[in-house]
Scaffold this motif. Structure first.
Motif, mmCIF file in Angstrom:
data_model
loop_
_atom_site.group_PDB
_atom_site.id
_atom_site.type_symbol
_atom_site.label_atom_id
_atom_site.label_comp_id
_atom_site.label_asym_id
_atom_site.label_seq_id
_atom_site.Cartn_x
_atom_site.Cartn_y
_atom_site.Cartn_z
ATOM 1 N N ILE A 25 0.977 7.545 -6.443
ATOM 2 C CA ILE A 25 -0.090 8.493 -6.772
ATOM 3 C C ILE A 25 0.017 9.812 -6.001
ATOM 4 O O ILE A 25 -0.533 10.820 -6.441
ATOM 5 C CB ILE A 25 -1.485 7.873 -6.507
ATOM 6 C CG1 ILE A 25 -1.676 7.581 -5.014
ATOM 7 C CG2 ILE A 25 -1.663 6.622 -7.328
ATOM 8 C CD1 ILE A 25 -3.056 7.062 -4.674
ATOM 9 N N ALA A 26 0.731 9.827 -4.879
ATOM 10 C CA ALA A 26 0.757 11.020 -4.028
ATOM 11 C C ALA A 26 1.329 12.265 -4.708
ATOM 12 O O ALA A 26 0.797 13.364 -4.503
ATOM 13 C CB ALA A 26 1.529 10.729 -2.741
ATOM 14 N N LEU A 45 0.829 -1.207 0.000
ATOM 15 C CA LEU A 45 0.000 0.000 0.000
ATOM 16 C C LEU A 45 0.867 1.264 0.000
ATOM 17 O O LEU A 45 0.486 2.279 -0.596
ATOM 18 C CB LEU A 45 -0.936 -0.004 1.213
ATOM 19 C CG LEU A 45 -2.013 -1.081 1.204
ATOM 20 C CD1 LEU A 45 -2.811 -1.036 2.494
ATOM 21 C CD2 LEU A 45 -2.941 -0.917 0.013
ATOM 22 N N TYR A 46 2.007 1.185 0.663
ATOM 23 C CA TYR A 46 2.918 2.340 0.635
ATOM 24 C C TYR A 46 3.410 2.606 -0.789
ATOM 25 O O TYR A 46 3.515 3.764 -1.213
ATOM 26 C CB TYR A 46 4.106 2.102 1.557
ATOM 27 C CG TYR A 46 5.203 3.139 1.385
ATOM 28 C CD1 TYR A 46 5.052 4.417 1.909
ATOM 29 C CD2 TYR A 46 6.357 2.839 0.665
ATOM 30 C CE1 TYR A 46 6.043 5.376 1.725
ATOM 31 C CE2 TYR A 46 7.347 3.790 0.476
ATOM 32 C CZ TYR A 46 7.190 5.057 1.008
ATOM 33 O OH TYR A 46 8.162 6.006 0.822
ATOM 34 N N HIS A 60 -5.610 18.521 -0.180
ATOM 35 C CA HIS A 60 -6.886 17.993 0.301
ATOM 36 C C HIS A 60 -7.185 16.621 -0.285
ATOM 37 O O HIS A 60 -7.895 15.814 0.324
ATOM 38 C CB HIS A 60 -8.028 18.973 -0.007
ATOM 39 C CG HIS A 60 -8.402 19.050 -1.452
ATOM 40 N ND1 HIS A 60 -7.696 19.821 -2.357
ATOM 41 C CD2 HIS A 60 -9.390 18.447 -2.168
ATOM 42 C CE1 HIS A 60 -8.248 19.705 -3.551
ATOM 43 N NE2 HIS A 60 -9.276 18.880 -3.472
ATOM 44 N N GLU A 61 -6.651 16.324 -1.477
ATOM 45 C CA GLU A 61 -6.837 14.999 -2.067
ATOM 46 C C GLU A 61 -5.997 13.962 -1.332
ATOM 47 O O GLU A 61 -6.406 12.803 -1.187
ATOM 48 C CB GLU A 61 -6.475 15.035 -3.545
ATOM 49 C CG GLU A 61 -7.452 15.827 -4.387
ATOM 50 C CD GLU A 61 -7.007 15.990 -5.830
ATOM 51 O OE1 GLU A 61 -7.890 16.089 -6.709
ATOM 52 O OE2 GLU A 61 -5.793 16.016 -6.093
ATOM 53 N N ALA A 78 -5.110 8.855 1.701
ATOM 54 C CA ALA A 78 -4.369 8.161 2.761
ATOM 55 C C ALA A 78 -5.289 7.434 3.748
ATOM 56 O O ALA A 78 -5.087 6.241 4.018
ATOM 57 C CB ALA A 78 -3.453 9.140 3.486
ATOM 58 N N PRO A 79 -6.309 8.088 4.317
ATOM 59 C CA PRO A 79 -7.195 7.358 5.238
ATOM 60 C C PRO A 79 -7.940 6.209 4.563
ATOM 61 O O PRO A 79 -8.177 5.168 5.185
ATOM 62 C CB PRO A 79 -8.179 8.438 5.717
ATOM 63 C CG PRO A 79 -7.506 9.721 5.457
ATOM 64 C CD PRO A 79 -6.682 9.514 4.233
ATOM 65 N N LEU A 80 -8.312 6.368 3.294
ATOM 66 C CA LEU A 80 -9.037 5.318 2.593
ATOM 67 C C LEU A 80 -8.152 4.078 2.394
ATOM 68 O O LEU A 80 -8.605 2.952 2.563
ATOM 69 C CB LEU A 80 -9.543 5.821 1.246
ATOM 70 C CG LEU A 80 -10.698 6.816 1.277
ATOM 71 C CD1 LEU A 80 -11.085 7.214 -0.134
ATOM 72 C CD2 LEU A 80 -11.894 6.238 2.015
ATOM 73 N N VAL A 81 -6.893 4.297 2.023
ATOM 74 C CA VAL A 81 -5.979 3.178 1.803
ATOM 75 C C VAL A 81 -5.759 2.400 3.093
ATOM 76 O O VAL A 81 -5.830 1.170 3.135
ATOM 77 C CB VAL A 81 -4.639 3.684 1.227
ATOM 78 C CG1 VAL A 81 -3.599 2.575 1.225
ATOM 79 C CG2 VAL A 81 -4.833 4.208 -0.185
#
Length: 255
Positions: A100-101, A93-94, A107-108, A113-116
């Motif tokens: 994508i980061a 996941l990292y 704000h995106e 991050a919390p969703l992943v």
């Protein structure tokens, strides 16, 4: 998206993104392979751990069978590979996040991050719920229902397929709050509308449980009830999540 200014042509930019994606996939895959190789000497014990709920439900002295020539080797390897993937899931996941980061606004990033993290935690929680609670109920029911004239000896390949189906079903069920949050955050539906369709969701939950679980009422309840409760959790969390992740100029539309 927030791409940085660059003198590269669109084709060069696309190729550089593909190379970056390949490198991230390779890093994630290498980690899974390394952990898998480290776990291989204990593949048999790992499969025994997976089979424990069934073995406890079987009559004393019963064992599973393997009808394929290489099945006794292949199935434990598959189970070990899946365990290796779950162990390395944070690293995988990292790598996804690192890819994508760079192209996201601040704000995106608060949204992704919390969703992943939460989606991975919820999936593992669903698998654990299935293993520690549901399997005991299901296997006891099936084996107690079997006629005395039948000797119950499950095939390890069929058992592995059944277990994976149940793991996926419960893992995805525990993702319901994430689905609710994403739908509301993307503006596809409002919280009020989701509350209005609650009766249909409850009916759908029991229909889904009847399809993917064995035909006993207890195992169906163990899937349908958490699904309904997690739907309610999503309705509670969605408004808060929208407020935390909205852009500075964006107005929330929850109702």
């Amino acid at each position: 998206m927030n791409p940085e200014a660059s003198t590269e042509s669109p084709q060069e930019t696309f190729i550089s993104h593909l190379i970056e994606l390949r490198n991230r996939i390779m890093k994630a895959s290498i980690a899974v392979i390394i952990v898998f190789l480290c776990l291989m000497p204990w593949a048999g014990q790992i499969y025994d751990l997976l089979a424990y709920p069934m073995m406890v439900a079987l009559p004393a002295g019963s064992k599973m069978i393997a009808t394929g020539v290489i099945t006794p080797f292949l199935i434990p390897m598959k189970v070990t590979l899946l365990l290796a993937f779950m162990i390395t899931l944070p690293w995988v996941l990292y790598q996804l996040w690192a890819f994508i980061a760079p192209g996201l606004y601040a704000h995106e990033k608060k949204l992704i991050a919390p969703l992943v993290v939460s989606s991975s935690v919820l999936f593992v929680t669903g698998v654990a719920f299935c293993y520690f609670l549901v399997f005991g109920v299901v296997f006891r029911f099936v084996n107690n229902f079997a006629p005395k004239s039948i000797s119950v000896a499950p095939d390890i390949d069929a058992y592995f397929s059944f277990v994976m189906t149940m793991f996926i079903a419960f893992g995805l069920t525990f993702e319901v709050p994430i689905v609710v949050v994403v739908l509301v955050r993307m503006g596809l539906v409002t919280v009020e509308k989701l509350r209005q369709i609650r009766p249909y969701v409850i009916v759908g939950a029991f229909v889904l449980a009847a399809v993917v679980t064995p035909p006993d009422i207890m195992s169906q309840l163990l899937l349908a009830v958490p699904l309904c409760l997690l739907y309610e959790v999503g309705l509670l969390v969605a408004p808060l999540f929208v407020r935390m992740t909205q852009a500075p100029t964006e107005e929330p539309d929850l109702h």
